[in-house]
Enzyme design. Structure first.
Site, short mmCIF file in Angstrom:
data_model
loop_
_atom_site.label_atom_id
_atom_site.label_comp_id
_atom_site.label_asym_id
_atom_site.label_seq_id
_atom_site.Cartn_x
_atom_site.Cartn_y
_atom_site.Cartn_z
N LYS A 1 13.93 -17.53 8.07
CA LYS A 1 15.04 -16.58 8.20
C LYS A 1 16.32 -17.37 8.45
O LYS A 1 16.52 -17.93 9.51
CB LYS A 1 14.84 -15.59 9.34
N GLU B 1 15.30 -26.28 19.52
CA GLU B 1 16.43 -27.21 19.57
C GLU B 1 17.65 -26.38 19.92
O GLU B 1 18.09 -25.55 19.12
CB GLU B 1 16.57 -27.93 18.24
N CYS C 1 25.01 -29.53 16.76
CA CYS C 1 24.23 -29.57 18.00
C CYS C 1 24.40 -30.90 18.71
O CYS C 1 24.45 -30.96 19.93
CB CYS C 1 22.76 -29.29 17.71
N GLU D 1 28.30 -25.77 26.10
CA GLU D 1 28.40 -26.14 24.69
C GLU D 1 29.45 -25.24 24.05
O GLU D 1 29.25 -24.03 23.94
CB GLU D 1 27.05 -25.96 24.00
P1 NAI Z 1 22.05 -17.62 17.63
O1 NAI Z 1 21.08 -18.32 18.51
O2 NAI Z 1 22.25 -16.15 17.82
O3 NAI Z 1 21.65 -17.82 16.08
C1 NAI Z 1 20.70 -18.75 15.60
C2 NAI Z 1 19.65 -18.04 14.76
O4 NAI Z 1 18.89 -17.16 15.60
C3 NAI Z 1 20.21 -17.15 13.65
O5 NAI Z 1 19.38 -17.27 12.51
C4 NAI Z 1 20.08 -15.76 14.23
O6 NAI Z 1 19.97 -14.76 13.26
C5 NAI Z 1 18.80 -15.89 15.00
N1 NAI Z 1 18.61 -14.87 16.04
C6 NAI Z 1 19.57 -14.26 16.80
N2 NAI Z 1 19.00 -13.37 17.63
C7 NAI Z 1 17.66 -13.40 17.41
C8 NAI Z 1 16.55 -12.72 17.96
N3 NAI Z 1 16.69 -11.81 18.92
N4 NAI Z 1 15.32 -13.03 17.50
C9 NAI Z 1 15.14 -13.96 16.53
N5 NAI Z 1 16.16 -14.62 15.97
C10 NAI Z 1 17.41 -14.36 16.40
O7 NAI Z 1 23.43 -18.38 17.76
P2 NAI Z 1 24.92 -17.82 17.53
O8 NAI Z 1 25.11 -16.57 18.30
O9 NAI Z 1 25.19 -17.76 16.08
O10 NAI Z 1 25.83 -18.97 18.19
C11 NAI Z 1 26.17 -18.94 19.58
C12 NAI Z 1 26.15 -20.30 20.20
O11 NAI Z 1 24.84 -20.87 20.07
C13 NAI Z 1 27.06 -21.33 19.56
O12 NAI Z 1 28.36 -21.25 20.05
C14 NAI Z 1 26.39 -22.62 19.96
O13 NAI Z 1 26.76 -22.98 21.27
C15 NAI Z 1 24.90 -22.27 19.95
N6 NAI Z 1 24.29 -22.71 18.69
C16 NAI Z 1 23.65 -23.93 18.67
C17 NAI Z 1 23.15 -24.44 17.49
C18 NAI Z 1 22.49 -25.77 17.43
O14 NAI Z 1 22.56 -26.45 16.40
N7 NAI Z 1 21.76 -26.18 18.45
C19 NAI Z 1 23.29 -23.72 16.23
C20 NAI Z 1 23.92 -22.41 16.35
C21 NAI Z 1 24.41 -21.97 17.56
#
Ligand code: NAI
Ligand code: MG
Length: 476
Positions: free
Chosen positions: A170, A245, A279, A378
């Site tokens: 996904k 991660e 990240c 972050e």
């Molecule tokens: P997020 O954690 O919501 O999104 C990442 C993935 O998780 C997306 O595919 C999203 O659709 C999915 N997701 C969201 N809610 C879910 C749920 N309840 N169950 C299963 N999958 C779910 O991250 P977001 O809101 O886009 O970004 C917020 C913050 O997260 C950023 O500012 C950053 O600090 C951090 N982040 C860190 C990343 C990394 O590379 N470690 C990548 C993206 C975000």
């Protein structure tokens, strides 16, 4: 406008419900993506399960062959994929091209090492032969973020497929385009239907349905900590392993004997790359007080010279992914203004041509107390915080003084100090006199502390997608 389908059981599937995909460089929609829910996730898991029956019967050489062919097709379509990634994420074209090259490398690398995957023979009493087999889990789930859609797709899928699993991915709702392209190329490369399925959709819908699906045998997630925690809970309910991660607050630790001329450009690119939405971004600088002023002046000069613009114009700095992400960055910067000294940036660029895109100026904070939000959270934007230190002990304490532990870099000409710091810093990767490794496909990568657990990349990444079966045979 193009419609992005789901790819399930080798078929392009639409549901009648879509969500809009936006170009962050302009803020305008450029595609509609299929919004998957529970029904499509069920179909995708079932398709992967049925493909697994087929893939189990194929040899390691066969798997290596289809993965290598996928890598070749990614290279064939490199320009097209880079343009799509550039438009979807807003990242500078050169960075998108690098992402495509690294994506192909992942599939090639795992195609190569999968044939070196083997068990052991184990000493046993007379009359017994014992050995281990490295077997795939079966159906693996992959939930990826929007910052490096192509690289993340490859980083998580290549080792899973190499180990013999069948996958359901996904992609993030902000950037669903290129994962679907990879699934199309996989079919062209000779993947049987269902070996790789992609279900675009929202996190709480398709994402949650996938993470909690009883037909899933393993989950890999990269993203925010709250969602990572929810996914680990879903995995616990079904008793399946999960790799998390969850980002970092990675320090560049600069000593008085560092070669600043070498260090400063790399320190700048470590936070500027992908507009800080990485990240492993080097989002903190810890610097010895004797070179503190010099370093801040040099970073400031470079920050103020950076060209900001739409990804397709290949600037130094593109936009953030969304208005939501920009609001998040801006609110942390507002907190930073109250807690530290703003040196440069701290607002959106004053340029009419950039109106509509989600741009933010590179922002430098100095004299940042260790407890400040900009030193702890972050931010995921082009925001760098500088904190001076007096000695090695204080440097290590500051480096380890956040909840995260993903990456760190040490800048020194003293080899003893380099080794001591590599020992004392808590992080999954430690660099000395460099930062990052251009994709680092071969290098185990993952978090300490709240940055997550499990390792991706390298041979360890492949082992993580296998489970050991021990076989004991009585021979008389
Ligand atoms: P997020 O954690 O919501 O999104 C990442 C993935 O998780 C997306 O595919 C999203 O659709 C999915 N997701 C969201 N809610 C879910 C749920 N309840 N169950 C299963 N999958 C779910 O991250 P977001 O809101 O886009 O970004 C917020 C913050 O997260 C950023 O500012 C950053 O600090 C951090 N982040 C860190 C990343 C990394 O590379 N470690 C990548 C993206 C975000
Ligand atoms: Mg987008």
């Amino acid at each position: 406008m193009r419609t992005i389908p789901a790819l399930i059981a080798g078929e392009e599937v639409t549901t009648g419900t879509t969500f809009t995909v936006v170009d962050p460089s302009t803020g305008t929609p450029f595609a509609e993506a299929t919004r998957c829910g529970t029904a499509q996730v069920d179909d995708a898991v079932e398709a992967a399960r049925s493909a697994f029956g087929f893939v189990r019967g194929r040899s390691a050489e066969w798997r290596a062959g289809v993965l290598r062919q996928l890598a070749a097709l990614i290279r064939r379509d490199a320009d097209r994929l880079a343009d799509l990634e550039c438009q979807d994420v807003g990242k500078p074209l050169r960075q998108a091209r690098t992402d495509v090259a690294v994506t192909a490398r992942y599939f090639d690398y795992y195609a190569g090492i999968l044939q070196a995957l083997h068990g052991d023979t184990l000493p046993q009493a007379d009359g017994m032969v014992a050995f281990t087999r490295r077997e795939p889990f079966g159906v693996t789930a992959h939930i990826t973020p929007w910052n490096y859609p192509l690289q993340m797709t490859a980083r998580t899928l290549a080792p899973a497929l190499a180990a013999g699993n069948c996958c359901v991915l996904k992609p993030a709702e902000d950037t669903p385009v290129t994962a679907v392209e990879i699934a199309r190329l996989a079919l062209e490369a000779g993947f049987p239907p269902g070996m790789l399925n992609v279900v675009p959709g929202f996190g709480p819908e398709a994402g949650a349905a996938l993470a909690g699906h009883p037909g899933i045998d393993h989950i890999s997630f990269t993203g925010s900590r709250p969602v990572g925690t929810a996914i680990a809970q879903a995995a616990a309910a079904n008793v399946v392993p999960v790799v998390l991660e969850l980002g970092g607050k990675s320090p560049n630790i600069v000593f008085e004997d560092a070669d600043l001329g070498h260090a400063v450009p790399l320190i700048v690119s470590a936070i500027i790359q992908n507009c800080g939405q990485t990240c492993s971004a080097g989002s903190r600088v810890l610097v010895h007080e004797s070179v503190h002023g010099k370093l801040v002046a040099a970073v400031r000069e470079r920050f103020e010279a950076l060209r900001i613009g739409p990804g397709a114009q290949d600037p130094d700095l593109g936009p953030l992914i969304s208005d939501r992400q920009r609001a998040r960055v801006a609110s942390l910067v507002e907190q930073g203004r109250r807690e530290a000294v703003l040196v440069t940036g701290g607002d959106v660029p004053d340029d009419e041509r950039l109106h509509g895109g989600f741009f933010y100026r590179p922002t430098l904070f100095d004299h940042v107390p260790a407890t400040a939000a900009v030193a702890q959270e972050e931010i995921f934007g082009p925001v760098l915080s500088v904190t001076p230190f007096r000695d090695d002990t204080e440097a290590v304490a500051l480096a380890n003084g956040t909840e995260y532990g993903l990456v760190a870099a040490v800048w020194t000409r003293d080899i003893g100090r380099a080794h001591r710091l590599a020992d004392e810093v808590c992080a999954g990767q430690v660099f000395v006199n460099t930062y990052g490794a251009a994709g680092g496909v071969e290098l185990p990568f993952g978090g300490w502390k709240r940055s997550g657990y499990g390792r991706e990349k390298g041979f360890e990444g492949l082992l993580g997608y296998t489970q050991t079966k021990t076989v004991v045979i009585g021979v008389r």
